[in-house]
Scaffold this motif. Sequence first.
Motif, short mmCIF file in Angstrom:
data_model
loop_
_atom_site.label_atom_id
_atom_site.label_comp_id
_atom_site.label_asym_id
_atom_site.label_seq_id
_atom_site.Cartn_x
_atom_site.Cartn_y
_atom_site.Cartn_z
N UNK B 98 76.12 42.75 -30.23
CA UNK B 98 75.69 42.37 -28.88
C UNK B 98 74.20 42.58 -28.63
N UNK B 99 73.56 43.51 -29.35
CA UNK B 99 72.13 43.73 -29.11
C UNK B 99 71.38 43.76 -30.44
N UNK B 100 71.29 42.61 -31.11
CA UNK B 100 70.65 42.61 -32.43
C UNK B 100 69.20 43.07 -32.39
N UNK B 101 68.52 42.84 -31.24
CA UNK B 101 67.11 43.26 -31.16
C UNK B 101 67.01 44.78 -31.27
N UNK B 102 67.84 45.48 -30.49
CA UNK B 102 67.82 46.94 -30.52
C UNK B 102 68.29 47.44 -31.89
N UNK B 103 69.29 46.74 -32.44
CA UNK B 103 69.81 47.12 -33.76
C UNK B 103 68.71 47.05 -34.81
N UNK B 104 67.92 45.96 -34.76
CA UNK B 104 66.83 45.83 -35.73
C UNK B 104 65.74 46.86 -35.50
N UNK B 105 65.51 47.21 -34.21
CA UNK B 105 64.45 48.18 -33.90
C UNK B 105 64.83 49.56 -34.43
N UNK B 106 66.11 49.94 -34.22
CA UNK B 106 66.53 51.27 -34.70
C UNK B 106 66.71 51.25 -36.21
N UNK B 107 67.16 50.08 -36.72
CA UNK B 107 67.22 49.86 -38.16
C UNK B 107 67.96 50.93 -38.93
N UNK B 108 67.32 51.38 -40.00
CA UNK B 108 67.95 52.31 -40.92
C UNK B 108 68.14 53.68 -40.29
N UNK B 109 67.40 53.97 -39.20
CA UNK B 109 67.40 55.35 -38.68
C UNK B 109 68.72 55.73 -38.04
N UNK B 110 69.41 54.75 -37.50
CA UNK B 110 70.65 55.06 -36.80
C UNK B 110 71.68 55.70 -37.73
N UNK B 111 72.06 55.05 -38.85
CA UNK B 111 73.00 55.72 -39.75
C UNK B 111 72.42 56.96 -40.40
N UNK B 112 71.09 57.01 -40.50
CA UNK B 112 70.45 58.13 -41.18
C UNK B 112 70.66 59.45 -40.44
N UNK B 113 70.78 59.39 -39.11
CA UNK B 113 70.82 60.63 -38.37
C UNK B 113 72.22 61.01 -37.92
N UNK B 114 73.23 60.36 -38.47
CA UNK B 114 74.60 60.71 -38.05
C UNK B 114 74.89 62.17 -38.29
N UNK B 115 74.45 62.68 -39.42
CA UNK B 115 74.75 64.08 -39.73
C UNK B 115 73.48 64.92 -39.75
N UNK B 116 72.49 64.49 -38.97
CA UNK B 116 71.25 65.25 -38.88
C UNK B 116 71.51 66.62 -38.25
N UNK B 117 70.86 67.65 -38.80
CA UNK B 117 71.13 69.01 -38.32
C UNK B 117 70.70 69.18 -36.87
N UNK B 118 69.65 68.47 -36.42
CA UNK B 118 69.21 68.61 -35.03
C UNK B 118 70.27 68.10 -34.07
N UNK B 119 70.93 67.01 -34.44
CA UNK B 119 71.97 66.45 -33.56
C UNK B 119 73.15 67.42 -33.46
N UNK B 120 73.59 67.90 -34.62
CA UNK B 120 74.70 68.86 -34.62
C UNK B 120 74.27 70.15 -33.92
N UNK B 121 73.03 70.56 -34.17
CA UNK B 121 72.52 71.78 -33.53
C UNK B 121 72.56 71.69 -32.03
N UNK B 122 72.16 70.56 -31.48
CA UNK B 122 72.14 70.39 -30.03
C UNK B 122 73.54 70.57 -29.45
N UNK B 123 74.53 69.90 -30.04
CA UNK B 123 75.86 69.95 -29.42
C UNK B 123 76.46 71.35 -29.55
N UNK B 124 76.19 72.02 -30.66
CA UNK B 124 76.74 73.37 -30.82
C UNK B 124 76.03 74.36 -29.91
N UNK B 125 74.70 74.24 -29.81
CA UNK B 125 73.95 75.17 -28.96
C UNK B 125 74.28 74.95 -27.49
N UNK B 126 74.58 73.70 -27.10
CA UNK B 126 75.02 73.44 -25.73
C UNK B 126 76.22 74.30 -25.39
#
Lengths: 269, 199
Positions: B98-126
Amino acid sequence: MNQILIPVIIVAAIGLIAGLGLAIASIVFAMPVDEKAEKVRECLPGANCGACGYTGCDGYAAALSKGETTECNLCTPGGNDAAKAIAEVMGLEAGEVMPMVAAVMCQGNRMNVEEKLDYSGVHSCKIATQLFGGPKNCVHGCIGFGDCVEVCPYEAIFICDGVARINPDKCKACKMCIKTCPRQLIDLFPLDTMKAAVLCKNHAKGAETRKQCKAGCIGCMKCVKACEAGAVTVENFCAKVDYDKCIGCGKCHEACPVGCIDLYKISKN
Amino acid sequence: MEMTKGLLAILLTAILTNNYILAKFLGICPFLGVSKKLSTATGMSAAVIFVMALATAVTYPINKFLLVQFDLEYLQTIVFILVIAALVQLVEIILKKYMPALYNALGIYLPLITTNCAVLGVVILNIDSGYNFAESMFNSVGAGLGFMLAMVMFSGIRERMESNDIPKFLQGLPITLIAASLVAVSFLGFTGIVENIFG
């Protein structure tokens, strides 16, 4: 017992729901994939260098499958093999990819050219060339700050004694360095054949060139007279070889008084 | 009033004093990996903000209504990784459609950060900090903005470093790590600033 069973069930259930959700989503939100483009993409080397003139390997594959272009031989890194593979997928004529390799046409090393500035500014050819024509005496020669080294996707270029040099084993003739060099010193040179090459792009008059570089082309026309195949011409006081006409006899090299024209046979190991 | 003040304090703390990269040292790999150019740094940061907010919105109810109910808080790490990874994949599929423009802008980074420690850190520290849902959301968006601030600043520094004459033994990663440590030290200057504003 429950202490083990409940967590296992819950985690398994979450995993199952997530997996099923993804599976359903991938069907519901499926995008029609261009099968032909996908197949063409597999034939390409995937360096995304842009030598074909499209945004990358995916761009070239899409253009081919949509029929925007029918030329299968635009990929220089892939060479003849890629062209043949693409032609097979597309059902088109393959055409020849002339094997070429990039070469730096300059001999302005520290022995031949003196430095006129003690340059300590930004380490970039593009910027240095705008300051009194660069740090070296020759305003047409290689600056040696390595803009081409940085842009090369195959790490084929290195700086040797202040002049960029290209390792033919690694070079895939993607032309990235040719586009980058602010002095247009890099040319494609035919692979595996004996040809003469002029290692100078200095368009100043002979006397001026002499002051700038010991190995610069002074435009004396001796090579033009010596060439039996009519391959050498002099434009703007600098010799040029037509590689299609050159037969590699070496008469021009013997005639050259400054030694800027020589015979080369570049091969890959 | 008191509540908005609290939320703002949480947001500013996450951006400045408790910056996830420079104070908590989470998410160092993208910080060093994709901070070479300003354009990639902003693309990555946008994806991180997006994923952090999304991950918090999903993991908070899972923790509260599932894990806490069954006394399974010790499963947080594994469940959260599972859920975030699946979620980001789902979002990627939907964006592509539905949003190919945004998909192309985020590109490779979106799947790259699925298991990023900062993302997991945020939810656990919350959850460790005992935030409620609104506070969690503000903290995760703040953490994402802080990530963006650090990335953009550092990519600027790295672009300048590219053009400097660096001694050979420091070229590449060594000088990058030294520069990162100096930026982290400079962020120490924010200590106490939020408490003084909202104190």
